[in-house]
Design a protein around this motif. Sequence first.
Motif, PDB file in Angstrom:
ATOM      1  N   GLU A  64       0.784  -1.261   0.044  1.00  0.00           N
ATOM      2  CA  GLU A  64      -0.095   0.044  -0.023  1.00  0.00           C
ATOM      3  C   GLU A  64       0.789   1.246  -0.103  1.00  0.00           C
ATOM      4  O   GLU A  64       0.729   2.108  -0.897  1.00  0.00           O
ATOM      5  CB  GLU A  64      -0.835  -0.030   1.042  1.00  0.00           C
ATOM      6  N   PHE A  65       1.975   1.318   0.998  1.00  0.00           N
ATOM      7  CA  PHE A  65       2.663   2.379   0.900  1.00  0.00           C
ATOM      8  C   PHE A  65       3.623   2.668  -0.429  1.00  0.00           C
ATOM      9  O   PHE A  65       3.693   3.695  -0.894  1.00  0.00           O
ATOM     10  CB  PHE A  65       3.711   2.482   2.041  1.00  0.00           C
ATOM     11  N   SER A  67       2.826   1.679  -3.287  1.00  0.00           N
ATOM     12  CA  SER A  67       1.705   2.430  -4.253  1.00  0.00           C
ATOM     13  C   SER A  67       1.710   3.735  -4.281  1.00  0.00           C
ATOM     14  O   SER A  67       1.710   4.504  -5.203  1.00  0.00           O
ATOM     15  CB  SER A  67       0.411   1.634  -4.319  1.00  0.00           C
ATOM     16  N   TRP A  68       1.394   4.278  -3.037  1.00  0.00           N
ATOM     17  CA  TRP A  68       1.332   5.607  -2.837  1.00  0.00           C
ATOM     18  C   TRP A  68       2.645   6.435  -3.150  1.00  0.00           C
ATOM     19  O   TRP A  68       2.807   7.311  -3.975  1.00  0.00           O
ATOM     20  CB  TRP A  68       0.854   6.137  -1.267  1.00  0.00           C
ATOM     21  N   GLN A  69       3.813   5.842  -2.766  1.00  0.00           N
ATOM     22  CA  GLN A  69       5.009   6.287  -2.844  1.00  0.00           C
ATOM     23  C   GLN A  69       5.339   6.525  -4.451  1.00  0.00           C
ATOM     24  O   GLN A  69       6.077   7.466  -4.798  1.00  0.00           O
ATOM     25  CB  GLN A  69       6.318   5.479  -2.302  1.00  0.00           C
ATOM     26  N   LYS A  71       3.416   6.812  -6.944  1.00  0.00           N
ATOM     27  CA  LYS A  71       2.667   7.633  -7.358  1.00  0.00           C
ATOM     28  C   LYS A  71       3.109   9.381  -7.151  1.00  0.00           C
ATOM     29  O   LYS A  71       2.874  10.101  -7.834  1.00  0.00           O
ATOM     30  CB  LYS A  71       1.162   7.578  -7.200  1.00  0.00           C
ATOM     31  N   PHE A  72       3.481   9.624  -5.890  1.00  0.00           N
ATOM     32  CA  PHE A  72       3.817  10.740  -5.265  1.00  0.00           C
ATOM     33  C   PHE A  72       5.064  11.276  -5.126  1.00  0.00           C
ATOM     34  O   PHE A  72       5.655  12.119  -5.569  1.00  0.00           O
ATOM     35  CB  PHE A  72       2.830  11.243  -4.229  1.00  0.00           C
ATOM     36  N   ASN A 105       2.955  13.335   4.710  1.00  0.00           N
ATOM     37  CA  ASN A 105       1.889  12.755   4.298  1.00  0.00           C
ATOM     38  C   ASN A 105       1.923  11.247   4.308  1.00  0.00           C
ATOM     39  O   ASN A 105       0.821  10.672   4.471  1.00  0.00           O
ATOM     40  CB  ASN A 105       1.589  13.421   2.809  1.00  0.00           C
ATOM     41  N   GLY A 106       3.050  10.658   3.657  1.00  0.00           N
ATOM     42  CA  GLY A 106       3.166   9.528   3.841  1.00  0.00           C
ATOM     43  C   GLY A 106       3.019   8.719   5.044  1.00  0.00           C
ATOM     44  O   GLY A 106       2.353   7.705   5.300  1.00  0.00           O
ATOM     45  N   LEU A 109      -0.561   8.561   5.777  1.00  0.00           N
ATOM     46  CA  LEU A 109      -1.324   7.379   5.466  1.00  0.00           C
ATOM     47  C   LEU A 109      -1.184   6.162   5.978  1.00  0.00           C
ATOM     48  O   LEU A 109      -2.046   5.188   6.114  1.00  0.00           O
ATOM     49  CB  LEU A 109      -0.858   7.284   4.033  1.00  0.00           C
ATOM     50  N   LYS A 113      -3.939   3.750   7.625  1.00  0.00           N
ATOM     51  CA  LYS A 113      -3.999   2.394   7.476  1.00  0.00           C
ATOM     52  C   LYS A 113      -3.894   1.391   8.646  1.00  0.00           C
ATOM     53  O   LYS A 113      -4.716   0.290   8.918  1.00  0.00           O
ATOM     54  CB  LYS A 113      -2.959   1.742   6.520  1.00  0.00           C
TER      55      LYS A 113
END
Length: 151
Positions: A64-65, A67-69, A71-72, A105-106, A109, A113
């Motif tokens: 999950e992290f 995926s976020w990482q 993208k951003f 922000n991470g 997140l 979670k």
Amino acid sequence: MVEQRVFDSSLWQDGDQLYHSLQSTCIALQDEYGLAVNLLLLAMTLDQRTIALGEDCWERLQLEFNSWQQKFLAPFRKLRCLSKSQLQEQEYRRMLDVELMLERNGQRLILNKLNQNYAAQPYQAPHWNLNCYLSMFNLSIEQFPELTAAA
């Protein structure tokens, strides 16, 4: 009676203290093996607090992290690194500040979670979480004794 949350922002305060003493190791693990520094610090902090997450929890958090990482954070970090030689010091510092904001922000997140999907388990053994996280990258704590010395 107010229930104290196991997973709260104090995890990051403790993680920040660890980061300052392990910055070069954290960055090397990030750059060489693809570890997420925030998850590494989380594992170490949870170990300090004798709070365990299951191995499957670490795998899901990493997915999950990551995926976020991707993208951003990763695109911005790459842009910052590529731009370093083209920017004045003040401009580069601003980019570092933005990257730090993205890191925070991470962290939010990850906390969300954790609080939505994960429950603390009975603590298994010393450095349980750190072992779980490192093993996902085929690494062990014996390779990085400074991680356990700082904890």
